[in-house]
Design a protein around this motif. Structure first.
Motif, short mmCIF file in Angstrom:
data_model
loop_
_atom_site.label_atom_id
_atom_site.label_comp_id
_atom_site.label_asym_id
_atom_site.label_seq_id
_atom_site.Cartn_x
_atom_site.Cartn_y
_atom_site.Cartn_z
N THR A 172 3.00 4.10 3.84
CA THR A 172 4.17 3.47 4.42
C THR A 172 5.32 4.47 4.47
OG1 THR A 172 4.97 2.75 2.27
CG2 THR A 172 3.56 1.23 3.45
N PRO A 212 9.68 -0.24 4.71
CA PRO A 212 8.46 -0.74 4.05
C PRO A 212 8.61 -2.05 3.28
CG PRO A 212 9.43 0.99 2.73
CD PRO A 212 10.35 0.79 3.92
N ASN A 224 5.55 -4.10 1.80
CA ASN A 224 5.28 -4.09 0.36
C ASN A 224 5.14 -5.50 -0.20
OD1 ASN A 224 5.39 -1.34 0.26
ND2 ASN A 224 7.51 -1.25 -0.45
N VAL A 252 -0.11 0.94 -2.25
CA VAL A 252 0.87 1.34 -1.25
C VAL A 252 1.33 2.76 -1.59
CG1 VAL A 252 3.13 0.84 -0.26
CG2 VAL A 252 1.59 -1.03 -0.87
#
Lengths: 424, 357
Positions: free
Chosen positions: A59, A63, A67, A87
């Motif tokens: 990302t 984000p 997330n 992530v």
């Protein structure tokens, strides 16, 4: 010892600027799709359905929504002790800290993550397509051909081939040459942006080309592998695959879901698409409502009329309001007595009473005619439109607008009204 | 509950389109920050166990505490089923003994309500009660004969408690929610075991009513029990009222349930839906009026459904008429069927084949 045969790396850092105000606050993969999903749900669900249980999501742009949506991966069963979903944002290093400058550069910066799983193969995915695909079948093909790189391709009509990266193959599907957006295409096999690499091959290519600015798969890594004689193969995919990179294609892909038997069917037991749903209650349809040829998400309350539309979760549609050919995302509230034609309303928009969207003459958009076209009205997330406003076609509204922002309560076709920096 | 409970325990009954009976009690516990929850199940637990297959939906997937499920088991000391509510606790007394929390909330899984148990506990402590029973004044004229009926003095101390009376002395009923000190509960349960008494209401509440300080805590908000067909039907229909939906669905805190990963509901040409709740995964082709349609239901062309409840995963063939019915989950109703509850609610259970080969 930790060992995964294949792990996936999902490129979700791009803005997707061709989606206009829809991506002003969220990355493209987090844009809502099909009533209750987000675009990234499709590759993530494909991963778990294909038995790929380790996914790194790269990302960069906006984000937050991404997330929160991914969390620890519970909706996709990707909450694992070993692997699961991670992530991966860009991070500071002791020297040469930088943003992700290109698709392959993002992978280069996360080689340690990949090494940690000791994989034989790495699957590269992007978060901007709607499709169902079994990556395990693609991996079988990769192994059978003893390929080092396999690129998923899709036959497209010859006249459209010039919009894609085109692969030229021999009879055994080995790639002999490729060309990016060719004027006179020599083949109709378009790259889908889905690759399987032998990790050794990819790792070497990334290290050797580390200094290349904006290191990109299509422009640098794959040509490098080809030049070095690595066997490249094309894996042909013939199912439904839709790029939702532009507002028109995004609108079309949504509208295809409401056909009687859609080509892309979400109602099949096999190959489910998973998403994080926070809104659980059923939807309420009032005694005055009419709904035809539409899909509606959980917890919405409809008091008006809805035709040919895709409505998200937790949406309220007031009395006497008529909605046609539109996409309404989660938690948007529309007042009474409105008319909406071909409107795309992002999440959390508040529309007052007696508002008319998408009426009047066709006129090209004044600021971005390539983005806002086809007669659509696009409204960015958390925007506010006051009572009694009329808005023309190919127009854009973003921000908390008040009566003073409109001349005679009217925004003519082709106008862009953006009040940045204000939120409800 | 008649035929509907052949398939599942009452607390696993689907409610309001997307929920199960037990979701309300579990969500209340989760929202009241109770970290340790034990579920006692015995009767027809398959459906309930399926629903409780993961505790993460109620945020009970914890290292400290969490969700515990106790079914009757054969042990060296006993091979009995649970012979009553108190016996269920008695057979798992080790769980209570090994816990450290000072208080226990006991609730049944067949009620639809929202409650912060902390408020109940505060009241319990403030009154220095031994047991506090949550109760509710039923509207005048309600037949309270199938509830526990309570009579309280001005200080809310319970003077009389009658289980399922023929002639009720008041219209205040017990909601089946109690709070009690853990040590006190263990003591009472152990005493009951010695005397072979197995029922929490009869052998603890009623027996101790003058001996111990038992208080009533009046609930003013919505509360409904679903343990009879008519109540089950009415409770579901209550969700067609905007104020009930607003209370349960829009106001904090939320009610949680297992997520089913179903696509959005789909309305094809020819769908006419009026004053109804439609759940995810449904495909509607016909007419639906004043009804609650649960998840993943298919309604064929030219169907007419009125004042009915269609449970999960039902397939209704074309040209079918359904009125004043509850249609059991996973049923397949053949095309051109006619079902109408003439006086009262008709329960429709059909076992037709869905796919004709």
């Amino acid at each position: 010892m930790i060992k995964k045969e294949m792990i996936a790396m999902l490129l979700a850092g791009g803005q997707g600027s061709r989606l206009g105000v829809l991506t002003s606050k969220v990355a493209k993969p987090a844009v809502a799709f099909g009533g209750k999903y987000r675009i990234i749900d499709f590759p993530l669900s494909n991963c778990i359905n294909s038995g790929v249980d380790t996914v790194g999501v790269l990302t960069q742009y906006q984000p937050l929504r991404l997330n929160t949506h991914i969390g620890i991966g519970i909706p996709w069963d990707l909450d694992r002790n070993i692997g699961g979903v991670t992530v991966l944002p860009p991070y500071e290093k002791s020297a040469h800290s930088e943003w992700y400058t290109g698709t392959a550069n993002a992978i280069y910066q996360n080689m340690d993550y990949i090494d940690g799983f000791n994989p034989d193969y790495v699957l590269i995915l992007s978060g901007d397509h709607i499709y169902k695909m079994d990556y395990e079948v693609m991996l079988d093909f990769h192994k059978e051909k003893e390929a080092e790189v396999t690129i998923a391709v899709m036959p497209v009509p010859m006249e459209e081939a010039k919009r894609f990266g085109i692969m030229i193959t021999d009879e055994s599907r080995r790639i002999t040459d490729f060309e990016e957006k060719p004027l006179n295409p020599r083949s109709n096999l378009a790259s889908m942006g889905i690759y399987i690499f032998n990790w050794k091959t990819l790792r070497n290519a990334l290290v050797v080309n580390a200094e290349q600015p904006s290191l990109d798969f299509g422009k640098h890594v794959i040509p490098y592998c080809h030049k070095n004689g690595a066997p490249l193969y094309a894996y042909e995919f013939n199912g439904y695959w839709k790029d939702v990179g532009t507002l028109s294609s995004y609108w079309e892909a949504n509208m295809e879901l409401i056909n009687i038997v859609p080509e892309f069917n979400l109602y099949e037991e096999y190959w489910k698409i998973y998403t994080r749903s926070l809104i659980l209650p059923p939807q309420y349809i009032s005694a005055e409502s009419v709904i035809e040829k539409s899909i509606i998400g959980e917890g919405s309350e409809v008091y008006g009329e809805v035709y040919n539309s895709v409505i998200g979760c937790g949406v309220t549609i007031g009395k006497g309001t008529v909605i046609r050919d539109s996409i309404i995302m989660d938690e948007t509230r529309i007042g009474d007595g409105c008319e909406l034609y071909k409107a795309i309303l992002a999440e959390g928009v508040a529309v007052g009473n007696r508002v008319r969207l998408g009426v009047g003459e066709e006129a090209p958009n004044e600021t971005d005619p390539n983005i806002y076209n086809n007669g659509m009205v696009t409204v960015g997330e958390k925007s506010v439109i006051p009572d009694g406003i009329t808005v023309g076609k190919n127009s854009v509204i973003f921000g908390v607008t008040a009566l003073e922002d409109y001349e005679d309560s009217y925004l003519p076709s082709g106008k862009t009204l953006v009040k940045a920096g204000e939120e409800a | 509950m008649k035929e509907l409970s052949q398939k599942r325990a009452v607390c696993a009954m689907p409610i309001a389109g997307s929920y199960r009976g037990i979701d309300f009690a579990l969500s209340n516990m989760s929202n009241s920050h109770i970290r340790k929850v034990a579920v006692f199940t015995q009767y027809n637990a398959r459906s309930l166990n399926e629903h409780l297959s993961s505790s993460k939906w109620w945020d009970f997937g914890r290292k400290q505490g969490g969700l515990f499920i106790f079914t009757p088991a054969v042990t060296a000391e006993s091979n009995f089923w649970y012979r009553g509510t108190a016996d269920a606790i008695a057979q798992n007394l080790f769980f209570l003994k090994n816990s450290h929390e000072p208080y226990v909330v006991i609730a049944s899984g067949d009620c639809v309500y929202k409650m912060d148990y902390n408020k109940l506990l505060e009241y319990h402590i403030e009154r220095k009660a031994d047991i506090t029973v949550v109760c509710k004044d039923m509207p005048a004229g309600t037949d309270v004969g199938r509830y526990g009926v309570i009579k309280m003095n001005e200080e809310s101390r319970i003077e009389d408690f009658e289980e399922k009376p023929i002639v009720a002395k008041s219209n205040t009923v017990s909601c089946g929610i109690y709070v009690i000190r853990r040590r006190q509960l263990i003591e009472m349960i152990e005493k009951g075991m010695e005397e072979e008494r197995y029922d929490f209401v009869k052998d603890i509440l009623i027996r101790y009513k003058s001996l111990k300080r038992i208080y009533g805590y009046k609930m003013k908000e919505y509360w409904s029990n679903i343990a009879s067909v008519q109540d089950y039907f009415n409770t579901n229909m209550d969700f067609l009222k905007p104020e009930i939906r607003n209370y349960f669905f829009k106001q904090y805190p939320d009610v949680y349930s297992k997520v089913d990963d179903l696509p959005p509901a789909k309305y094809n040409v020819g769908a006419h839906v009026r004053n109804s709740l439609i759940s995810s995964g449904c495909i509607v082709n016909g007419t639906v009026e004043d009804s609650v349609i649960f998840k993943k239901t298919y309604i064929g062309n030219n169907c007419y459904i009125k004042n009915s409840i269609i449970l999960n995963d039902v397939y209704i063939g074309d040209n079918t008429h359904i009125e004043n019915c509850i249609v059991e989950s996973r049923d397949t109703i053949r095309a051109n069927s006619y079902h109408k509850g003439e006086d009262g609610i008709k329960i429709v259970i059909e076992h037709s084949d869905r796919y004709v080969i």
